[in-house]
Design an enzyme around this catalytic site. Structure first.
Site, PDB file in Angstrom:
ATOM      1  N   ASP A   7       4.092   2.601   1.529  1.00 48.90           N
ATOM      2  CA  ASP A   7       4.478   2.684   0.103  1.00 48.90           C
ATOM      3  C   ASP A   7       5.791   3.434   0.007  1.00 48.90           C
ATOM      4  OD1 ASP A   7       4.226   2.370  -2.732  1.00 48.90           O
ATOM      5  OD2 ASP A   7       3.577   4.439  -2.897  1.00 48.90           O
ATOM      6  N   SER A   8       6.382   3.379  -1.186  1.00 48.43           N
ATOM      7  CA  SER A   8       7.614   4.130  -1.411  1.00 48.43           C
ATOM      8  C   SER A   8       7.303   5.624  -1.585  1.00 48.43           C
ATOM      9  CB  SER A   8       8.318   3.592  -2.653  1.00 48.43           C
ATOM     10  OG  SER A   8       7.439   3.626  -3.756  1.00 48.43           O
ATOM     11  N   TYR A  39      11.383   2.445  -5.695  1.00 42.21           N
ATOM     12  CA  TYR A  39      11.762   1.086  -5.332  1.00 42.21           C
ATOM     13  C   TYR A  39      11.892   0.202  -6.586  1.00 42.21           C
ATOM     14  CZ  TYR A  39      10.919   1.401  -0.235  1.00 42.21           C
ATOM     15  OH  TYR A  39      10.978   1.675   1.105  1.00 42.21           O
ATOM     16  N   GLY A  40      11.154   0.578  -7.622  1.00 39.72           N
ATOM     17  CA  GLY A  40      11.034  -0.281  -8.803  1.00 39.72           C
ATOM     18  C   GLY A  40      12.332  -0.558  -9.521  1.00 39.72           C
ATOM     19  N   CYS A  71       2.136  -1.227  -2.201  1.00 39.44           N
ATOM     20  CA  CYS A  71       3.213  -1.068  -3.172  1.00 39.44           C
ATOM     21  C   CYS A  71       3.422  -2.449  -3.785  1.00 39.44           C
ATOM     22  CB  CYS A  71       4.482  -0.616  -2.439  1.00 39.44           C
ATOM     23  SG  CYS A  71       5.946  -0.544  -3.483  1.00 39.44           S
ATOM     24  N   ASN A  72       3.245  -2.537  -5.094  1.00 37.14           N
ATOM     25  CA  ASN A  72       3.392  -3.833  -5.760  1.00 37.14           C
ATOM     26  C   ASN A  72       4.821  -4.332  -5.683  1.00 37.14           C
ATOM     27  OD1 ASN A  72       0.751  -4.393  -7.658  1.00 37.14           O
ATOM     28  ND2 ASN A  72       1.064  -2.246  -7.193  1.00 37.14           N
ATOM     29  N   CYS A 188       0.955  -1.054 -10.300  1.00 38.61           N
ATOM     30  CA  CYS A 188       1.807  -0.183  -9.478  1.00 38.61           C
ATOM     31  C   CYS A 188       0.842   0.840  -8.904  1.00 38.61           C
ATOM     32  CB  CYS A 188       2.860   0.492 -10.344  1.00 38.61           C
ATOM     33  SG  CYS A 188       3.773   1.810  -9.510  1.00 38.61           S
ATOM     34  N   THR A 189       0.872   1.021  -7.597  1.00 39.33           N
ATOM     35  CA  THR A 189      -0.164   1.865  -7.003  1.00 39.33           C
ATOM     36  C   THR A 189      -0.117   3.296  -7.528  1.00 39.33           C
ATOM     37  OG1 THR A 189       1.296   2.077  -5.083  1.00 39.33           O
ATOM     38  CG2 THR A 189      -0.554   0.554  -4.902  1.00 39.33           C
ATOM     39  N   HIS A 190       1.066   3.736  -7.936  1.00 36.96           N
ATOM     40  CA  HIS A 190       1.161   5.077  -8.523  1.00 36.96           C
ATOM     41  C   HIS A 190       0.280   5.209  -9.772  1.00 36.96           C
ATOM     42  CE1 HIS A 190       4.651   5.487  -5.954  1.00 36.96           C
ATOM     43  NE2 HIS A 190       4.838   6.728  -6.360  1.00 36.96           N
TER      44      HIS A 190
HETATM   45  N1  DGL Z   1       4.112   2.325  -5.944  1.00 30.88           N
HETATM   46  C1  DGL Z   1       5.043   1.273  -6.097  1.00 30.88           C
HETATM   47  C2  DGL Z   1       4.404   0.032  -6.678  1.00 30.88           C
HETATM   48  O1  DGL Z   1       3.213  -0.167  -6.510  1.00 30.88           O
HETATM   49  C3  DGL Z   1       6.336   1.506  -6.799  1.00 30.88           C
HETATM   50  C4  DGL Z   1       6.876   2.861  -6.956  1.00 30.88           C
HETATM   51  C5  DGL Z   1       8.384   2.835  -6.921  1.00 30.88           C
HETATM   52  O2  DGL Z   1       9.009   2.416  -7.914  1.00 30.88           O
HETATM   53  O3  DGL Z   1       8.892   3.188  -5.857  1.00 30.88           O
HETATM   54  O4  DGL Z   1       5.088  -0.791  -7.264  1.00 30.88           O
END
Ligand code: DGL
Length: 250
Positions: A7-8, A39-40, A71-72, A188-190
């Site tokens: 993941d990021s 990453y988003g 990470c989506n 988003c996993t967060h």
């Molecule tokens: N956790 C990441 C996801 O599921 C994105 C977080 C990020 O923007 O880095 O998309």
């Protein structure tokens, strides 16, 4: 061999914890690209480049048999390409899985028909949820995708309440529209960290789809269906962790 989780940042760790709860016997390696979060908001090519570095680390240095892109954003922008262009020549016997298809499967298995999906800007722009939904929508499920990239920095900094407030106001503005949602995908996993709080906000009648609940169950099924992979997994109940942000600060 290990199960790798990429993941990021923090989101994948929530998935790692949930995996370890359901399948504690296996060995896990975690790669969190905290040096390059979020990453988003990045371009597709940059997300591919960074994700490939992380996945390659998990295969080459951690001896993972399987890597889960927890990470989506990375799943949306890199999974197909990694599977088609990188894996066959680099590690043909290993596997990379994403989180989007298992999540859609869980929503399709539910009673929900009108679902709101919250995700990063990049995940929403990729249209990947809708592309994959189009391939398997057997019950007229409607998904409305809304980008909420500002949640990731809030959650990474530990301000879950502020993140929840953002979602509360979004839901209020959506409530003025006639449409009624019966489900919310935390795409988003967060955002899995918001599941408990959100349940209180929306009350019964709205199902919250959190990937911390969905992914471990789906991986368990996947492993049962793939004995050739399952047979390679070592069982010493261990976990190693690499956060790229820590490397850069050294
Ligand atoms: N956790 C990441 C996801 O599921 C994105 C977080 C990020 O923007 O880095 O998309």
């Amino acid at each position: 061999m290990k199960i790798g989780i990429f993941d990021s940042g923090l989101g994948g760790k929530l998935v790692l914890d949930a995996m370890r709860e359901l399948l504690p016997q296996y060995d896990y390696a975690y790669y969190g690209d905290t040096a390059h979060l979020p990453y988003g908001e990045k371009e597709e090519e940059e997300i591919y480049r960074l994700t490939k570095i992380g996945v390659d680390h998990l295969f080459a240095n951690e001896n993972c048999a399987l890597v889960i892109l927890a990470c989506n954003t990375a799943s949306a922008e890199t999974l197909r390409r990694l599977q088609d262009e990188y894996l066959p020549t680099a590690f043909p016997e290993r596997r990379i899985l994403g989180v989007i298809i298992p999540t859609l499967e869980a929503v399709l298995e539910s009673e929900c028909t009108n679902v709101l999906m919250l995700a990063t800007n990049r995940t929403v722009l990729s249209g990947k949820y809708h592309v994959e939904l189009g391939k398997r929508n057997d019950k007229d499920l409607t998904i409305e995708a809304v980008a909420m990239s500002k949640l990731v920095p809030l959650i990474e900094s530990g301000d879950v309440e502020a993140a929840l407030d953002e979602v509360r106001s979004l839901l209020k503005s959506h409530a003025t529209q006639s449409k009624q949602y019966d489900g919310i995908i935390l795409g988003c996993t967060h955002y899995s960290l918001l599941a408990g709080g959100l349940n209180e906000v929306v009350g019964g009648g709205v199902t919250i789809f959190a990937q911390t609940e969905i992914i471990p169950e789906k991986i368990k099924l996947y492993l049962t269906d793939h004995p050739e992979l399952l047979g390679k997994l070592s069982e010493e109940n261990s976990v190693t962790e690499l956060l790229t942000g820590n490397l850069e600060s050294q």
